[in-house]
Write a protein that holds these residues in place. Structure first.
Motif, PDB file in Angstrom:
ATOM      1  N   GLY A  76      27.425  29.712  26.252  1.00  0.00           N
ATOM      2  CA  GLY A  76      28.331  30.640  26.889  1.00  0.00           C
ATOM      3  C   GLY A  76      27.636  31.751  27.776  1.00  0.00           C
ATOM      4  O   GLY A  76      28.281  32.067  28.729  1.00  0.00           O
ATOM      5  N   GLY A  77      26.556  32.201  27.306  1.00  0.00           N
ATOM      6  CA  GLY A  77      25.829  33.212  28.163  1.00  0.00           C
ATOM      7  C   GLY A  77      25.415  32.600  29.526  1.00  0.00           C
ATOM      8  O   GLY A  77      25.407  33.616  30.404  1.00  0.00           O
ATOM      9  N   LEU A  78      25.356  31.515  29.627  1.00  0.00           N
ATOM     10  CA  LEU A  78      25.133  30.979  30.846  1.00  0.00           C
ATOM     11  C   LEU A  78      26.148  31.577  32.028  1.00  0.00           C
ATOM     12  O   LEU A  78      25.853  31.811  33.076  1.00  0.00           O
ATOM     13  N   THR A  79      27.181  31.471  31.707  1.00  0.00           N
ATOM     14  CA  THR A  79      28.399  32.039  32.523  1.00  0.00           C
ATOM     15  C   THR A  79      28.197  33.169  33.075  1.00  0.00           C
ATOM     16  O   THR A  79      28.403  33.667  34.110  1.00  0.00           O
ATOM     17  N   ASP A  80      27.634  34.210  32.074  1.00  0.00           N
ATOM     18  CA  ASP A  80      27.375  35.654  32.749  1.00  0.00           C
ATOM     19  C   ASP A  80      26.182  35.675  33.340  1.00  0.00           C
ATOM     20  O   ASP A  80      26.334  36.589  34.301  1.00  0.00           O
ATOM     21  N   ARG A  81      25.217  34.913  33.339  1.00  0.00           N
ATOM     22  CA  ARG A  81      24.227  34.882  34.175  1.00  0.00           C
ATOM     23  C   ARG A  81      24.325  34.194  35.465  1.00  0.00           C
ATOM     24  O   ARG A  81      23.914  34.615  36.596  1.00  0.00           O
ATOM     25  N   TYR A  82      24.989  32.789  35.600  1.00  0.00           N
ATOM     26  CA  TYR A  82      25.209  32.242  36.727  1.00  0.00           C
ATOM     27  C   TYR A  82      26.333  32.444  37.419  1.00  0.00           C
ATOM     28  O   TYR A  82      26.574  31.617  38.384  1.00  0.00           O
ATOM     29  N   GLY A  83      27.320  32.835  36.678  1.00  0.00           N
ATOM     30  CA  GLY A  83      28.940  32.890  37.341  1.00  0.00           C
ATOM     31  C   GLY A  83      29.680  31.702  36.764  1.00  0.00           C
ATOM     32  O   GLY A  83      29.121  30.637  36.527  1.00  0.00           O
ATOM     33  N   PRO A  84      31.093  31.953  36.337  1.00  0.00           N
ATOM     34  CA  PRO A  84      31.794  30.678  35.780  1.00  0.00           C
ATOM     35  C   PRO A  84      32.025  29.488  36.856  1.00  0.00           C
ATOM     36  O   PRO A  84      31.857  28.484  36.178  1.00  0.00           O
ATOM     37  N   ASP A 122      29.820  20.314  27.589  1.00  0.00           N
ATOM     38  CA  ASP A 122      31.234  20.863  27.425  1.00  0.00           C
ATOM     39  C   ASP A 122      31.209  22.154  26.583  1.00  0.00           C
ATOM     40  O   ASP A 122      32.164  22.989  27.018  1.00  0.00           O
ATOM     41  N   ALA A 123      30.353  22.496  25.808  1.00  0.00           N
ATOM     42  CA  ALA A 123      30.207  23.865  25.232  1.00  0.00           C
ATOM     43  C   ALA A 123      29.925  24.804  26.361  1.00  0.00           C
ATOM     44  O   ALA A 123      30.590  26.030  26.188  1.00  0.00           O
ATOM     45  N   ALA A 124      29.235  24.727  27.517  1.00  0.00           N
ATOM     46  CA  ALA A 124      29.005  25.527  28.510  1.00  0.00           C
ATOM     47  C   ALA A 124      30.053  25.583  29.376  1.00  0.00           C
ATOM     48  O   ALA A 124      30.661  26.828  29.926  1.00  0.00           O
ATOM     49  N   SER A 125      30.651  24.281  29.738  1.00  0.00           N
ATOM     50  CA  SER A 125      31.646  24.343  30.875  1.00  0.00           C
ATOM     51  C   SER A 125      32.813  24.828  30.622  1.00  0.00           C
ATOM     52  O   SER A 125      34.053  25.231  31.095  1.00  0.00           O
ATOM     53  N   GLY A 126      33.224  24.511  29.092  1.00  0.00           N
ATOM     54  CA  GLY A 126      34.669  25.049  28.419  1.00  0.00           C
ATOM     55  C   GLY A 126      34.665  26.478  28.552  1.00  0.00           C
ATOM     56  O   GLY A 126      35.637  26.956  28.920  1.00  0.00           O
ATOM     57  N   VAL A 127      33.482  27.542  28.097  1.00  0.00           N
ATOM     58  CA  VAL A 127      33.483  28.727  28.350  1.00  0.00           C
ATOM     59  C   VAL A 127      33.726  28.973  29.715  1.00  0.00           C
ATOM     60  O   VAL A 127      34.480  30.046  30.053  1.00  0.00           O
ATOM     61  N   ALA A 128      33.102  28.244  30.693  1.00  0.00           N
ATOM     62  CA  ALA A 128      32.973  28.840  32.065  1.00  0.00           C
ATOM     63  C   ALA A 128      34.442  28.599  32.680  1.00  0.00           C
ATOM     64  O   ALA A 128      34.919  29.471  33.425  1.00  0.00           O
ATOM     65  N   ARG A 129      35.167  27.478  32.313  1.00  0.00           N
ATOM     66  CA  ARG A 129      36.565  27.199  32.752  1.00  0.00           C
ATOM     67  C   ARG A 129      37.584  28.637  32.339  1.00  0.00           C
ATOM     68  O   ARG A 129      38.165  28.828  33.146  1.00  0.00           O
ATOM     69  N   GLN A 130      37.261  28.787  31.021  1.00  0.00           N
ATOM     70  CA  GLN A 130      38.139  29.913  30.552  1.00  0.00           C
ATOM     71  C   GLN A 130      37.855  31.179  31.157  1.00  0.00           C
ATOM     72  O   GLN A 130      38.963  31.980  31.534  1.00  0.00           O
ATOM     73  N   VAL A 131      36.356  31.436  31.307  1.00  0.00           N
ATOM     74  CA  VAL A 131      36.102  32.698  32.220  1.00  0.00           C
ATOM     75  C   VAL A 131      36.680  32.958  33.524  1.00  0.00           C
ATOM     76  O   VAL A 131      37.094  33.823  33.808  1.00  0.00           O
ATOM     77  N   TYR A 132      36.353  31.858  34.190  1.00  0.00           N
ATOM     78  CA  TYR A 132      36.850  31.622  35.663  1.00  0.00           C
ATOM     79  C   TYR A 132      38.401  32.251  35.498  1.00  0.00           C
ATOM     80  O   TYR A 132      38.796  33.058  36.364  1.00  0.00           O
ATOM     81  N   SER A 133      39.332  31.350  34.902  1.00  0.00           N
ATOM     82  CA  SER A 133      40.670  31.749  34.821  1.00  0.00           C
ATOM     83  C   SER A 133      40.942  33.317  34.667  1.00  0.00           C
ATOM     84  O   SER A 133      41.856  33.978  35.204  1.00  0.00           O
ATOM     85  N   ILE A 134      40.171  33.940  33.512  1.00  0.00           N
ATOM     86  CA  ILE A 134      40.447  35.379  33.235  1.00  0.00           C
ATOM     87  C   ILE A 134      40.048  36.246  34.511  1.00  0.00           C
ATOM     88  O   ILE A 134      40.516  37.024  34.784  1.00  0.00           O
ATOM     89  N   PRO A 198      38.989  29.773  44.892  1.00  0.00           N
ATOM     90  CA  PRO A 198      38.296  30.945  45.491  1.00  0.00           C
ATOM     91  C   PRO A 198      37.024  31.163  44.849  1.00  0.00           C
ATOM     92  O   PRO A 198      36.925  31.047  43.625  1.00  0.00           O
ATOM     93  N   ARG A 199      36.151  31.674  45.648  1.00  0.00           N
ATOM     94  CA  ARG A 199      34.935  32.122  44.946  1.00  0.00           C
ATOM     95  C   ARG A 199      35.148  33.667  44.316  1.00  0.00           C
ATOM     96  O   ARG A 199      35.613  34.507  44.899  1.00  0.00           O
ATOM     97  N   LEU A 200      34.500  34.009  43.213  1.00  0.00           N
ATOM     98  CA  LEU A 200      34.367  35.264  42.533  1.00  0.00           C
ATOM     99  C   LEU A 200      33.663  36.266  43.151  1.00  0.00           C
ATOM    100  O   LEU A 200      32.581  35.791  43.414  1.00  0.00           O
ATOM    101  N   PRO A 201      34.030  37.311  43.417  1.00  0.00           N
ATOM    102  CA  PRO A 201      33.027  38.460  43.981  1.00  0.00           C
ATOM    103  C   PRO A 201      31.799  38.625  42.755  1.00  0.00           C
ATOM    104  O   PRO A 201      32.344  38.577  41.538  1.00  0.00           O
TER     105      PRO A 201
END
Length: 427
Positions: A76-84, A122-134, A198-201
């Motif tokens: 899940g920490g990969l999302t914080d480093r590379y973006g969701p 799936d463990a990584a992309s599941g977190v990324a999918r949810q974080v993007y929505s948030i 849309p790309r997140l800032p």
């Protein structure tokens, strides 16, 4: 309210509004077609097309579940480093590649390699999918958008199950290979949808750096994670324990199980958005989770009645119990989304969302055996302590969430929280 207004209101709670909310819901439905197809046809694919034994399939899936459990926080920490969005997109492409490789798997070792890799992805992309929505939506829209996505997911799951029925009817090796290649193509199409979002800032790094496992030291948050994770056992109750109870302790026909699964799908599609109201703040989400827990407890008291009734009355009791559990699922899911959208700090949201999912992963390990033993093998009396456990979890959640709300998150800036990131919705 006239019939036309009623229909419009119903449609409004199923069809998401134009913009980013609809774009997220559409990709969710497309993704769920492939996911639902594989869930319905995977057991036969593994045994017929890959020639594995049931024991080998069970062992491989258990090992994969363990990998998912151990990897959900660090991955899940990969999302914080590379973006969701980037992690989500790469995960979908890897999913497609791994599914495309399934027909070429030779023996148990190859099967194990693929299912373990899929679990990690799936463990990584599941977190990324949810974080993007948030991250991509304003706070007031997040829970509602997730509710629309879940409604769309169930539509996709239903379509996937229908396609699976056609594959199972054909029942040839070529059909099963075509099934997984079709699933791979669905994931690639989903990746195209995600790429067009849309790309997140880039968020400013105002928080202190922390290791990917540091979130486990946040005791209030982890307490919320474990309690909320226990409530997701409603899935096990509905899809595993209740069917076993119906088969072994009631005079209801087996076909009622399929009818109750259909009821679940229909009510989630129609009511999930309505049920999400009020869960967009941490206190509101905690109250929603509490209501869900108390409804699960009530289900545990109503279902055993079907063991002493006969005929039509048994069916009435089963439908009443199932409806209670479905409503519990609706409000508990909304509570979970609210908690994950409000409690984690913005700069470390991936690590925190991954840690929140840890409670659900633990539930997957203990609930099937534990709830089956209590609810089914005891003959019925085990439902009463089971109800008490869920009621206690629900009562505890509100003060524990308040405790977490008073406690600063690890690595979060002080005294002001990190600003929320938003994007302009898709026109």
């Amino acid at each position: 309210m006239g019939a036309r207004d009623t229909i419009r209101t119903a449609v409004r709670h199923v069809v998401p509004p134009a913009g980013l909310t609809r774009a997220l819901a559409v990709q969710a439905m497309v993704y769920a077609v492939g996911n639902g197809l594989f869930q319905a046809g995977s057991a036969v694919f593994f045994t017929r097309a890959l020639g594995l034994s049931a024991a080998q399939v069970g062992l491989g899936l258990s090992i994969a579940a363990g990998v998912s459990l151990l990897g959900t926080v660090p991955l899940g920490g990969l999302t914080d480093r590379y973006g969701p969005q980037r992690v989500w997109l790469v995960g979908l492409v890897l999913d497609a590649a791994l599914f495309a490789a399934y027909p070429f798997v030779g023996g148990f070792a190859g099967f194990l390699a693929v299912v373990v890799a899929l679990a990690a992805v799936d463990a990584a992309s599941g977190v990324a999918r949810q974080v993007y929505s948030i991250n991509a939506l304003p706070p007031a829209e997040r829970v509602t958008a997730m509710a629309y996505q879940r409604s769309s997911l169930n539509v996709g799951f239903g379509l996937g199950a229908v396609i699976s029925g056609l594959v199972l009817a054909v029942d040839t090796i070529a059909a099963y290979r075509g099934m997984v290649w079709f699933i791979a193509a669905v994931f690639l199409v989903t990746a195209l949808f995600v790429r067009r979002l849309p790309r997140l800032p880039q968020a400013a790094r105002t928080a202190e750096p922390m290791s990917r496992l540091a979130v486990l030291r946040d005791r209030p948050f982890m307490a919320v994670s474990l309690l909320s994770g226990l409530l997701t056992a409603h899935q096990t109750l509905y899809l595993t324990v209740m069917p076993l109870w119906i088969l072994t302790h009631t005079d209801a026909p087996k076909t009622v199980i399929a009818g109750l699964v259909l009821l679940n799908t229909v009510l989630i599609v129609l009511l999930q958005v309505r049920a999400s109201r009020g869960a967009d703040t941490a206190p509101g989400a905690a109250r929603a989770s509490r209501r869900g827990a108390l409804l699960i407890a009530l289900f545990c008291l109503v279902l055993p009645i079907s063991g002493v009734t006969r005929g039509t009355l048994t069916l009435v009791v089963l439908v009443a119990a199932a409806t209670l559990l479905i409503v519990a699922e609706l409000v508990e899911s909304a509570g979970t989304w609210g908690l994950t959208a409000t409690l984690p700090p913005a700069a470390h949201r991936g690590a925190y969302v991954g840690a929140f999912r840890l409670g659900t992963q633990l539930q997957y390990l203990i609930a099937p055996a534990g709830l089956t033993a209590l609810g089914v093998t005891t003959g019925g009396w085990g439902w009463f302590p089971t109800a008490a456990v869920f009621a206690l979890v629900g009562v505890a959640l509100v003060p524990v969430v308040a405790w977490a709300g008073r406690t600063p998150r690890l690595g979060a800036p002080a005294p002001a929280p990190a600003p929320e990131e938003t994007v302009t919705p898709v026109p």
